[in-house]
Design a protein around this motif. Structure first.
Motif, mmCIF file in Angstrom:
data_model
loop_
_atom_site.group_PDB
_atom_site.id
_atom_site.type_symbol
_atom_site.label_atom_id
_atom_site.label_comp_id
_atom_site.label_asym_id
_atom_site.label_seq_id
_atom_site.Cartn_x
_atom_site.Cartn_y
_atom_site.Cartn_z
ATOM 1 N N SER A 254 -61.667 31.607 59.523
ATOM 2 C CA SER A 254 -61.101 32.608 60.529
ATOM 3 C C SER A 254 -60.530 33.794 59.919
ATOM 4 C CB SER A 254 -60.166 32.123 61.154
ATOM 5 O OG SER A 254 -59.059 31.384 60.593
ATOM 6 N N LEU A 255 -60.624 33.985 58.284
ATOM 7 C CA LEU A 255 -60.125 35.268 57.689
ATOM 8 C C LEU A 255 -58.675 35.288 58.109
ATOM 9 C CD1 LEU A 255 -62.971 37.897 57.739
ATOM 10 C CD2 LEU A 255 -62.535 36.143 56.049
ATOM 11 N N SER A 256 -57.746 34.143 57.932
ATOM 12 C CA SER A 256 -56.292 34.300 58.352
ATOM 13 C C SER A 256 -55.604 34.893 57.003
ATOM 14 C CB SER A 256 -55.617 32.558 58.425
ATOM 15 O OG SER A 256 -56.617 32.201 59.622
ATOM 16 N N ASN A 257 -54.524 35.375 57.576
ATOM 17 C CA ASN A 257 -53.488 36.230 56.424
ATOM 18 C C ASN A 257 -52.713 34.728 55.953
ATOM 19 O OD1 ASN A 257 -51.594 37.542 55.286
ATOM 20 N ND2 ASN A 257 -51.066 38.900 56.919
ATOM 21 N N LEU A 258 -53.065 34.902 54.773
ATOM 22 C CA LEU A 258 -52.494 33.870 53.964
ATOM 23 C C LEU A 258 -51.150 34.188 53.336
ATOM 24 C CD1 LEU A 258 -55.520 32.470 51.936
ATOM 25 C CD2 LEU A 258 -54.762 31.583 54.399
ATOM 26 N N ASN A 259 -50.813 35.357 53.351
ATOM 27 C CA ASN A 259 -49.584 35.881 52.606
ATOM 28 C C ASN A 259 -48.776 36.890 53.575
ATOM 29 O OD1 ASN A 259 -47.756 35.837 50.556
ATOM 30 N ND2 ASN A 259 -48.701 37.624 49.695
ATOM 31 N N PRO A 260 -48.698 36.630 54.962
ATOM 32 C CA PRO A 260 -47.657 37.460 55.881
ATOM 33 C C PRO A 260 -46.273 37.896 55.398
ATOM 34 C CG PRO A 260 -47.591 35.116 56.697
ATOM 35 C CD PRO A 260 -48.589 35.130 55.349
ATOM 36 N N HIS A 261 -45.659 38.970 55.655
ATOM 37 C CA HIS A 261 -44.269 39.255 55.195
ATOM 38 C C HIS A 261 -43.308 37.977 55.639
ATOM 39 C CE1 HIS A 261 -40.585 41.273 54.845
ATOM 40 N NE2 HIS A 261 -41.015 42.163 54.001
ATOM 41 N N PRO A 262 -42.378 37.514 54.992
ATOM 42 C CA PRO A 262 -41.522 36.508 55.316
ATOM 43 C C PRO A 262 -40.511 36.898 56.877
ATOM 44 C CG PRO A 262 -41.391 37.065 53.122
ATOM 45 C CD PRO A 262 -42.208 37.951 53.613
ATOM 46 N N PHE A 263 -40.210 38.269 56.892
ATOM 47 C CA PHE A 263 -39.676 38.406 57.911
ATOM 48 C C PHE A 263 -40.384 38.368 59.255
ATOM 49 C CE2 PHE A 263 -37.664 41.873 60.930
ATOM 50 C CZ PHE A 263 -36.522 41.220 61.247
ATOM 51 N N VAL A 264 -41.391 38.728 59.029
ATOM 52 C CA VAL A 264 -42.553 38.722 60.299
ATOM 53 C C VAL A 264 -42.837 37.351 60.726
ATOM 54 C CG1 VAL A 264 -44.950 39.216 60.997
ATOM 55 C CG2 VAL A 264 -43.804 40.847 59.606
ATOM 56 N N VAL A 265 -42.869 36.519 59.627
ATOM 57 C CA VAL A 265 -42.974 34.895 59.939
ATOM 58 C C VAL A 265 -41.682 34.356 60.637
ATOM 59 C CG1 VAL A 265 -43.294 32.729 58.648
ATOM 60 C CG2 VAL A 265 -44.388 34.441 57.862
ATOM 61 N N LYS A 266 -40.663 35.010 60.273
ATOM 62 C CA LYS A 266 -39.479 34.250 61.085
ATOM 63 C C LYS A 266 -39.270 34.696 62.280
ATOM 64 C CE LYS A 266 -36.381 33.540 56.894
ATOM 65 N NZ LYS A 266 -36.212 32.123 57.130
ATOM 66 N N ILE A 267 -39.893 35.824 62.616
ATOM 67 C CA ILE A 267 -39.716 36.335 64.006
ATOM 68 C C ILE A 267 -40.819 35.850 64.884
ATOM 69 C CG2 ILE A 267 -39.614 38.528 65.485
ATOM 70 C CD1 ILE A 267 -37.126 38.270 64.181
ATOM 71 N N GLY A 268 -42.172 36.220 64.240
ATOM 72 C CA GLY A 268 -43.199 36.057 65.321
ATOM 73 C C GLY A 268 -44.239 34.689 64.915
ATOM 74 N N TYR A 269 -43.948 34.040 63.902
ATOM 75 C CA TYR A 269 -44.743 33.011 63.749
ATOM 76 C C TYR A 269 -44.457 31.672 64.336
ATOM 77 C CZ TYR A 269 -48.318 35.538 60.523
ATOM 78 O OH TYR A 269 -48.913 36.411 59.942
ATOM 79 N N SER A 270 -45.318 30.990 65.059
ATOM 80 C CA SER A 270 -45.006 29.843 65.474
ATOM 81 C C SER A 270 -45.285 28.832 64.543
ATOM 82 C CB SER A 270 -45.939 29.521 66.954
ATOM 83 O OG SER A 270 -46.798 29.587 66.705
ATOM 84 N N HIS A 271 -46.015 28.783 63.577
ATOM 85 C CA HIS A 271 -46.539 27.970 62.570
ATOM 86 C C HIS A 271 -46.151 28.464 61.016
ATOM 87 C CE1 HIS A 271 -49.131 26.619 65.926
ATOM 88 N NE2 HIS A 271 -49.678 25.847 64.965
ATOM 89 N N PRO A 272 -45.789 27.527 60.141
ATOM 90 C CA PRO A 272 -45.489 28.020 58.907
ATOM 91 C C PRO A 272 -46.850 28.615 58.347
ATOM 92 C CG PRO A 272 -44.872 25.603 59.321
ATOM 93 C CD PRO A 272 -45.739 25.979 60.645
ATOM 94 N N THR A 273 -46.597 29.292 57.371
ATOM 95 C CA THR A 273 -47.667 29.834 56.501
ATOM 96 C C THR A 273 -48.504 28.701 55.745
ATOM 97 O OG1 THR A 273 -46.748 30.111 54.321
ATOM 98 C CG2 THR A 273 -46.478 31.975 55.996
ATOM 99 N N LEU A 274 -49.989 29.100 55.535
ATOM 100 C CA LEU A 274 -50.690 27.929 54.950
ATOM 101 C C LEU A 274 -49.933 27.261 53.753
ATOM 102 C CD1 LEU A 274 -53.044 26.161 54.815
ATOM 103 C CD2 LEU A 274 -54.561 27.787 53.839
ATOM 104 N N SER A 275 -49.506 28.199 52.915
ATOM 105 C CA SER A 275 -48.733 27.940 51.653
ATOM 106 C C SER A 275 -47.680 26.954 51.789
ATOM 107 C CB SER A 275 -48.343 29.131 50.741
ATOM 108 O OG SER A 275 -47.828 28.818 49.778
#
Length: 405
Positions: free
Chosen positions: A374-395
């Motif tokens: 799915s060509l997912s973003n494997l390295n999103p910005h940490p702040f964006v993850v905290k605010i907008g990600y319902s799942h942890p990053t793959l890493s």
């Protein structure tokens, strides 16, 4: 004065959203975490960067167009002008015509962007399976459902507040909570409007899935395969149901393109959510957010001046819900921060369950394949993850899985 403050709040909200996108885009050229470098080879890594850039360009243009449109609505009192244009038709029809008008405008604006995203970008990167017919039918179905549900809720809220005054805050909050529970119960009938679900064929995969369910005393109401391949090459799975009787769904892309161990590992993750009652555990937070939203609505409805600032002569329930979004978005960000933190915690727990059942490495390989396909973003910005990600990053998920093996 009031009008200017609300418009300024909208501008700040838009600016914050664009800043989040900027942060994420700033990480596109950064080196991937070591444990996910094998997801993309050099050629696919460049393909992913190109995909993200193409999507980002469309997103920026879409945000500019929709932002300018809403800005003009607010600046020139378009909401009140359109509502008043339908006066004399009866209050229910007046609200319905207003809603249909803005829905039509929204469709006219959004359809070209949706079409381009699916039939140009997704097609370019080999992920689109949607036909023109499916695209059109999806829009029609989504619009009908959206208008019917939104209009029904709007008129229900209006009835409660017109009939019970401020006591309607409690009544409306209870009604919304009950409706959210109802939606959870009827999620499969809703999904069947868009997808076909066939029983999973007998064999090794079905036996492995049912074996895990029986091990923990879970009754399977239905074990089915969704025709996701009609729209995309991406794959997913889910387990739904508030009781111990669950409906399990696997995307056909998952069944056809992944190994049995990989599929069972993905199911074990979904099973973990069910075993730990994550949906039920999430309900109190969801209910609290609903209650605060309804309280905010009640406060707004008591300030007629908010509506007069935008050309209304009386309270307008359709516009009231827009005001909630425009005024309370900083509070919504706090809720997003907390809600997504809880969601990520649940994801870790579900991953841990799959790993403890012996599917840790299979889950890692499945997650890598799912992300790569799915060509997912494997390295999103940490702040964006905290605010907008319902799942942890793959890493992060891989590190957590390997830490318990």
């Amino acid at each position: 004065m009031i009008k200017g403050i609300i418009i300024a709040s909208f501008i700040l909200q838009t600016a914050f959203s664009e800043y989040m996108d900027y942060l994420d885009n700033s990480y596109l050229s950064k080196e991937l975490p070591e444990n996910v470098k094998d997801v993309y080879d050099e050629e696919k890594y460049k393909k992913w960067q190109s995909y993200e850039k193409d999507r980002g360009k469309v997103s920026i243009i879409r945000d500019i167009v929709t932002g300018l449109l809403l800005f003009s609505y607010l600046s020139f009192d378009v909401y009140s002008r359109l509502f008043n244009a339908f006066s004399g038709h009866g209050i229910y029809l007046q609200y319905l015509l207003m809603m249909l008008s803005f829905e039509l405008i929204s469709l006219v604006v959004s359809i070209p962007f949706s079409y381009y995203s699916i039939f140009v970008i997704e097609e370019k990167y080999g992920m689109n399976k949607t036909t023109g017919k499916t695209f059109v039918l999806d829009i029609i179905k989504e619009t009908i459902i959206s208008v019917v549900v939104s209009f029904g809720l709007l008129m229900l809220v209006r009835f409660f507040f017109e009939r019970f005054g401020n006591m309607a805050i409690i009544i409306t909050a209870v009604a919304f909570i009950l409706l959210s529970l109802l939606i959870n119960l009827i999620v499969m009938p809703i999904l069947r409007i868009f997808n076909k679900f066939d029983p999973l064929e007998d064999g090794e995969l079905k036996d492995a899935i049912l074996g895990l369910c029986h091990k923990y005393g879970m009754t399977v109401r239905k074990l089915c395969v969704r025709d996701a391949s009609r729209r995309t090459t991406k794959a997913n799975a889910f387990c739904t149901g508030l009781s111990k009787k669950k409906t399990i769904s696997l995307d056909d892309n998952l069944v056809n393109e992944y190994s049995t161990d990989q599929i069972v590992s993905v199911f074990a993750h979904e099973f973990g959510h069910a075993k730990f009652n994550h949906m039920i555990k999430s309900l109190p937070f969801s209910f609290m957010r609903t209650v605060i939203t309804v309280i905010t609505l009640g406060i707004i409805l008591n300030f007629k001046v908010l509506f007069e600032a935008f050309g209304f002569t009386e309270v307008n329930y359709y516009f009231a819900f827009l005001l909630i979004e425009l005024i309370s978005w900083p509070v919504s960000l706090v809720f997003d921060l907390i809600g997504n933190h809880l969601s990520r915690k649940h994801e870790y727990e579900a991953d841990a369950f799959a790993a403890k059942e012996g599917y840790g490495e299979a889950l890692i390989s499945a997650l890598k394949k799912l992300s790569g396909d799915s060509l997912s973003n494997l390295n999103p910005h940490p702040f964006v993850v905290k605010i907008g990600y319902s799942h942890p990053t793959l890493s992060q998920r891989i590190d957590a899985i390997r830490a318990i093996q």
